[in-house]
Design a protein around this motif. Structure first.
Motif, mmCIF file in Angstrom:
data_model
loop_
_atom_site.group_PDB
_atom_site.id
_atom_site.type_symbol
_atom_site.label_atom_id
_atom_site.label_comp_id
_atom_site.label_asym_id
_atom_site.label_seq_id
_atom_site.Cartn_x
_atom_site.Cartn_y
_atom_site.Cartn_z
ATOM 1 N N ASN A 1 -1.926 -0.768 -1.573
ATOM 2 C CA ASN A 1 -2.829 0.330 -2.259
ATOM 3 C C ASN A 1 -4.265 0.172 -2.125
ATOM 4 N N ALA B 1 -0.711 -1.108 -8.744
ATOM 5 C CA ALA B 1 0.579 -1.112 -7.806
ATOM 6 C C ALA B 1 1.647 -1.726 -8.432
ATOM 7 N N SER C 1 5.200 0.509 -4.292
ATOM 8 C CA SER C 1 3.937 0.500 -3.625
ATOM 9 C C SER C 1 3.656 -0.930 -2.950
#
Length: 79
Positions: free
Chosen positions: A67, A78, A64
């Motif tokens: 986020n 993340a 990720s």
């Protein structure tokens, strides 16, 4: 099972974190958050067997990058 029935079934699946109706070639995007890849496979197979589901594309999140919290939600970590 028609489109509304597919959406109702997705709403009943606890691992469905996000379900969005899309424009373009893809009709629905579903994000699963499951405890294992085996559980993802089981849910994917169940969705694929639903009448009205013609095709599926599956992708796994590798990492990720952004986020951001949405709608007053707290941000999640993340990795």
């Amino acid at each position: 099972m028609r489109g509304g029935d597919v959406l109702a079934a997705l709403k009943r699946t606890p691992e469905v974190a996000i379900c969005e109706i899309l424009s373009g070639d893809l009709a629905i995007m579903v994000r699963l958050e499951a405890a294992s890849l085996e559980r993802v496979r089981v849910i994917r197979e169940a969705i694929a067997q639903m009448p009205g589901v013609r095709d599926m594309v599956t992708a796994l999140t590798l990492s990720s990058v952004v986020n951001r919290p949405r709608g007053g939600q707290e941000p999640t970590a993340a990795g």
